[in-house]
Write a protein that holds these residues in place. Structure first.
Motif, PDB file in Angstrom:
ATOM      1  N   LEU A  10       1.533  25.274  86.347  1.00 46.35           N
ATOM      2  CA  LEU A  10       0.452  25.064  85.390  1.00 46.35           C
ATOM      3  C   LEU A  10       1.041  24.667  84.043  1.00 46.35           C
ATOM      4  N   ALA A  11       0.209  24.038  83.209  1.00 42.63           N
ATOM      5  CA  ALA A  11       0.628  23.700  81.853  1.00 42.63           C
ATOM      6  C   ALA A  11       0.400  24.905  80.938  1.00 42.63           C
ATOM      7  N   TYR A  12       1.356  25.144  80.059  1.00 41.30           N
ATOM      8  CA  TYR A  12       1.178  26.135  78.991  1.00 41.30           C
ATOM      9  C   TYR A  12       1.211  25.368  77.677  1.00 41.30           C
ATOM     10  N   VAL A  13       0.063  25.269  77.015  1.00 38.43           N
ATOM     11  CA  VAL A  13      -0.050  24.535  75.757  1.00 38.43           C
ATOM     12  C   VAL A  13      -0.393  25.511  74.652  1.00 38.43           C
ATOM     13  N   TYR A  14       0.268  25.383  73.537  1.00 42.96           N
ATOM     14  CA  TYR A  14      -0.081  26.227  72.388  1.00 42.96           C
ATOM     15  C   TYR A  14       0.097  25.427  71.107  1.00 42.96           C
ATOM     16  N   VAL A  15      -0.452  25.944  70.015  1.00 46.34           N
ATOM     17  CA  VAL A  15      -0.376  25.282  68.719  1.00 46.34           C
ATOM     18  C   VAL A  15       0.688  25.973  67.890  1.00 46.34           C
ATOM     19  N   ASN A  16       1.543  25.195  67.278  1.00 47.99           N
ATOM     20  CA  ASN A  16       2.480  25.852  66.373  1.00 47.99           C
ATOM     21  C   ASN A  16       2.562  25.146  65.030  1.00 47.99           C
ATOM     22  N   TYR A  17       2.860  25.904  64.018  1.00 51.28           N
ATOM     23  CA  TYR A  17       2.812  25.462  62.624  1.00 51.28           C
ATOM     24  C   TYR A  17       1.436  24.921  62.270  1.00 51.28           C
ATOM     25  N   GLY A  18       0.442  25.353  63.001  1.00 46.65           N
ATOM     26  CA  GLY A  18      -0.912  25.000  62.639  1.00 46.65           C
ATOM     27  C   GLY A  18      -1.321  23.588  62.963  1.00 46.65           C
ATOM     28  N   LEU A  19      -0.382  22.708  63.264  1.00 47.23           N
ATOM     29  CA  LEU A  19      -0.761  21.318  63.460  1.00 47.23           C
ATOM     30  C   LEU A  19      -0.264  20.669  64.727  1.00 47.23           C
ATOM     31  N   HIS A  20       0.673  21.262  65.412  1.00 46.06           N
ATOM     32  CA  HIS A  20       1.275  20.572  66.552  1.00 46.06           C
ATOM     33  C   HIS A  20       1.000  21.315  67.849  1.00 46.06           C
ATOM     34  N   HIS A  21       0.610  20.552  68.864  1.00 49.11           N
ATOM     35  CA  HIS A  21       0.474  21.108  70.203  1.00 49.11           C
ATOM     36  C   HIS A  21       1.783  20.908  70.944  1.00 49.11           C
ATOM     37  N   LEU A  22       2.252  21.968  71.636  1.00 49.09           N
ATOM     38  CA  LEU A  22       3.472  21.868  72.434  1.00 49.09           C
ATOM     39  C   LEU A  22       3.129  22.171  73.884  1.00 49.09           C
ATOM     40  N   VAL A  23       3.676  21.357  74.793  1.00 49.78           N
ATOM     41  CA  VAL A  23       3.334  21.504  76.207  1.00 49.78           C
ATOM     42  C   VAL A  23       4.547  21.935  77.030  1.00 49.78           C
ATOM     43  N   ASN A  24       4.308  22.932  77.874  1.00 51.65           N
ATOM     44  CA  ASN A  24       5.330  23.461  78.785  1.00 51.65           C
ATOM     45  C   ASN A  24       4.849  23.358  80.219  1.00 51.65           C
ATOM     46  N   ALA A  25       5.813  23.385  81.154  1.00 49.24           N
ATOM     47  CA  ALA A  25       5.500  23.564  82.573  1.00 49.24           C
ATOM     48  C   ALA A  25       5.932  24.969  82.962  1.00 49.24           C
ATOM     49  N   VAL A  26       4.996  25.755  83.473  1.00 49.88           N
ATOM     50  CA  VAL A  26       5.300  27.134  83.862  1.00 49.88           C
ATOM     51  C   VAL A  26       6.169  27.126  85.126  1.00 49.88           C
TER      52      VAL A  26
END
Length: 212
Positions: free
Chosen positions: A72-88
């Motif tokens: 599954l994708a793990y997406v989160y927001v960091n520094y308030g402006l950027h989305h980062l995408v991971n593969a679990v």
DNA sequence: CGTTCGATGCACT
DNA sequence: GTGCATCGAACGT
């Protein structure tokens, strides 16, 4: 076109998944159009004993996807402006993921330019997906894609049989802890990296510079 | 060439 | 209220 990577691909040791993701192709088939790029830079984050992993402080609402099923994708927001995408990665219950940090654009370049236009002027191809925040912007990945199945129809990673790049490992970027672990894996010398790998710089910025 | 610094939102304590 | 798995413009050398 290529073969979409199945969940079993991700249900393995994170460093191995990270290594094999370099050279694969990340595709986002969005209503606005399809954009895709070859993965050229990733980072591994694995286990509650990894101080840089979001699971280092135990289970929370945000990091719940890390504990869930692989693929599954793990997406989160960091520094308030950027989305980062991971593969679990890893079997369910073992919190780990691979962060996608840079792509070499392959398809949907005009769409990428449109999406990134909000943040600046017309960008050269080499700048479209350089960096984890930039590539999610170019592909249109947001929190909407958190927990989506990476073996699905809209957002997926596929093997197009591209020649496996030569790999270069280095410490992870931007982490304040766990910087001793060389868990960043790059396609050596690729010009689309977020930063050059130590000892493996891309081609010179001024190839035949005549010194003034 | 290098370093500093502000923007900005979400989840955490 | 605090702290980010960042980015790029704006400076200083």
């Amino acid at each position: 076109m290529g073969a979409v990577l199945p969940p079993a691909f991700y249900a393995r040791p994170t460093l191995q998944v990270a290594r094999e993701l370099v050279g694969k192709v990340l595709v986002h088939a969005a209503p606005a159009g399809t954009a895709a790029g070859m993965i050229v830079e990733v980072e591994a984050y694995s286990g509650e004993s990894d101080p840089a992993c979001h699971a280092a402080t135990g289970f929370t609402r945000r990091n719940a996807p890390l504990y869930g099923p692989p693929g599954l994708a793990y997406v989160y927001v960091n520094y308030g402006l950027h989305h980062l995408v991971n593969a679990v990665t890893e079997p369910e219950g073992a919190p780990a993921a691979v962060l996608i940090r840079a792509l070499e654009p392959l398809a949907g370049l005009p769409l990428m330019r449109n999406r990134r236009a909000a943040a600046g002027r017309a960008l050269p191809a080499a700048a479209l997906c350089r960096g984890p925040g930039n590539l999610t912007s170019a592909l249109g990945i947001t929190l909407e894609q958190n927990r989506v199945d990476l073996s699905g129809e809209r957002l997926f990673i596929e093997d197009r049989g591209l020649p496996p790049p030569r790999l270069a490992w280095s410490p992870r970027i931007g982490v304040s802890v766990g910087a001793d672990r060389p868990w960043r894996c790059c396609a050596a010398g690729n010009p689309h990296l977020s930063k050059p790998v130590w000892g493996c710089a891309p081609s010179p910025r001024r190839p035949l510079a005549g010194t003034p």
